[in-house]
Design an enzyme around this catalytic site. Structure first.
Site, PDB file in Angstrom:
ATOM      1  N   ALA B 104       3.799   5.224   4.736  1.00 11.56           N
ATOM      2  CA  ALA B 104       3.153   4.498   3.629  1.00 11.56           C
ATOM      3  C   ALA B 104       3.396   2.994   3.730  1.00 11.56           C
ATOM      4  O   ALA B 104       2.625   2.212   3.201  1.00 11.56           O
ATOM      5  CB  ALA B 104       3.676   5.024   2.302  1.00 11.56           C
ATOM      6  N   LYS B 105       4.482   2.605   4.389  1.00 10.14           N
ATOM      7  CA  LYS B 105       4.828   1.184   4.553  1.00 10.14           C
ATOM      8  C   LYS B 105       4.758   0.437   3.226  1.00 10.14           C
ATOM      9  O   LYS B 105       4.286  -0.696   3.161  1.00 10.14           O
ATOM     10  CB  LYS B 105       3.936   0.528   5.613  1.00 10.14           C
ATOM     11  CG  LYS B 105       4.090   1.163   7.011  1.00 10.14           C
ATOM     12  CD  LYS B 105       3.406   0.392   8.107  1.00 10.14           C
ATOM     13  CE  LYS B 105       3.683   0.954   9.490  1.00 10.14           C
ATOM     14  NZ  LYS B 105       3.128   2.306   9.748  1.00 10.14           N
ATOM     15  N   ARG B 106       5.293   1.051   2.168  1.00 14.53           N
ATOM     16  CA  ARG B 106       5.293   0.413   0.872  1.00 14.53           C
ATOM     17  C   ARG B 106       6.455  -0.571   0.760  1.00 14.53           C
ATOM     18  O   ARG B 106       7.421  -0.513   1.529  1.00 14.53           O
ATOM     19  CB  ARG B 106       5.396   1.463  -0.240  1.00 14.53           C
ATOM     20  CG  ARG B 106       4.247   2.492  -0.248  1.00 14.53           C
ATOM     21  CD  ARG B 106       2.898   1.852  -0.469  1.00 14.53           C
ATOM     22  NE  ARG B 106       1.872   2.845  -0.775  1.00 14.53           N
ATOM     23  CZ  ARG B 106       0.920   3.271   0.061  1.00 14.53           C
ATOM     24  NH1 ARG B 106       0.845   2.789   1.297  1.00 14.53           N
ATOM     25  NH2 ARG B 106       0.032   4.168  -0.327  1.00 14.53           N
TER      26      ARG B 106
END
Lengths: 306, 306
Positions: B104-106
């Site tokens: 998700a690379k949040r």
């Protein structure tokens, strides 16, 4: 060919406002009137309450904001029903002719960023008009967003100097030539922005610069004269209106300022027993808070404290 | 108290595999058998096809992978129905006892990261076991993920040196002391990782280090001995198995290696007319590709090229 910077500036002139209201719905801050029928074991039921809350906010602020800014995290937490509430919120905001900035902070390798760009700047159900983008992966991570924005007459805000206390840890790292990282990134963005300006001399490639860092903003404003700033951190995060004049150009353009908690939960400060606030009262308090914020910002953006 | 690093290592021993297969469904690469009833104007219809595709992949790879890794962008592009397909995919993967890494690379300001952490590491519908996190906002942006992982016996992978060609633009910036940025970040992660190790001497706080950068990985491995690496970029992105030995420790642990397109679309290389591939044939080709990748990785991870 429309440059979205012009759309944003025109809308700001029409409304006489640079205020952006964040749609960051947190169930624990909703009053009883919105929660009385909620089944907390059901994401669908919670998401319905979130949509009702967003409608109240949108009704309250529509005439006084240049855009609304849904914060994706608060929808993702309820899975597909949360995203459904976001879709309905975007639809409702569109029916009020509001500009929508998805605060998603996405960024990935090229092929994946292209998919995110389709999601947020394409014709999909959660597409808005602009999206926030995280540049940590470098240009092949953010160019797909810029290309999609150009193609679809939309816009982006690249994270540059974020409003949170620890933003210095990476963004303010001093490079070998003595420059700070965010400053180098500003120079990179300017190279793209100066080539993509509209009639108001601004590009659809904007930058996120926190209200909490006015000193840094002054330097960034000089380095990056063709990007509109999205300025979060005004209000609850501690950014003060009187510090914000440096974000604007001499015409009072060049920045839009976002406030979330200070406006959408303004009813919590109004009575001892905010849980009992009615929908009408909520709308009234949120409307007053938005007008007050709009006016505070208008005072400073036309001041000459530069 | 379970340390998720141990769960990952135990699963890897049980399966004799460090392969992670990415679930990055792209409709334009699906054969006719999955698309024959699809209505392209309906996100629901497309999302149903995506779920069918993911089930084929999961059936094909379940015995040969340590985890599956859905890439969020490919679901968000279809809005709430796409996220529904993700929910069903996660459920189906769980029924096969697979570890789920949400790619998700949040990363956001603290309060928002806390909401993302609830979404991906809580008990929500799209929660998996681990999530990828973008550190650009600094520690108050990533600590909420680490705290949620610790509390819920799950794990995170912080982006450190990503696999894409332009990752050098920010991640390899040279700092005033001559150090590279990713190296400084590795030191910061190690300070957290060394205090949170399990019985295998690894922490649930991992790092993303691209297969395309083996030289950099060697230095990062030395600096960051307590983090498991998630290694994307193997296969379609150009990372070669023979370069990967530096990612592993002397016991062949310390990294899991992700491949997406090279495995899930392997049927496209098998016949001139891949559109006609049947579901059974797809499952067979994907199964063969996963076994081949698993074996390639096992060869290098136990080699002594360090």
């Amino acid at each position: 060919m429309v440059n979205f910077a012009d759309v944003l500036i025109d809308e700001s002139k029409k409304k006489n406002s640079v205020l952006v209201v964040g749609l960051d719905p947190d169930v624990k801050f909703l009053p009883d009137c919105l929660l009385k029928n909620v089944d907390y074991s059901s994401n669908e039921s919670i998401s319905d309450a979130i949509y009702e809350f967003n409608k109240i906010i949108i009704n309250a602020v529509a005439d006084h904001v240049v855009a609304v800014k849904p914060q994706l995290a608060y929808y993702e937490v309820y899975g597909s029903y949360g995203i459904k509430a976001l879709e309905k919120t975007i639809s409702y905001a569109r029916s009020k002719e509001l500009i929508i900035i998805n605060d998603a902070k996405r960024g990935d390798i090229g092929s994946t960023s292209a998919a995110y760009a389709r999601a947020f700047l394409g014709d999909g159900a959660i597409s808005g008009d602009m999206v926030t983008v995280n540049p940590f992966l470098g240009s092949d991570g953010y160019m797909p967003f810029i290309e999609a924005a150009q193609e679809n007459n939309k816009g982006v805000f690249l994270l540059l100097k974020t409003s949170n206390p620890s933003s210095y840890e990476i963004q303010d790292l001093k490079l070998e030539n003595g420059e700070l990282l965010y400053f180098k990134l500003a120079e990179e963005i300017e190279k793209l922005a100066c080539k993509t300006i509209g009639v108001n001399n601004y590009s659809f490639i904007g930058a996120v610069v926190g209200a909490t860092y006015p000193e840094e903003a002054k330097r960034i404003r000089e380095t990056l004269p063709h990007s509109i700033f999205l300025v979060p951190g005004f209000g609850a995060q501690g950014g003060k209106a009187e510090d914000l004049s440096v974000f604007f150009d001499v015409s009072g353009n060049g920045a839009v300022v976002s406030s979330s908690r200070g406006i959408i939960y303004s009813y919590m400060n109004e009575t001892d027993d905010w849980n009992k606030t009615t929908e009408n009262e909520m709308q009234g308090y949120i409307n007053e808070a938005a007008i007050k914020a709009k006016e505070q910002l208008n005072e400073v953006r036309f001041s000459s404290n530069r």
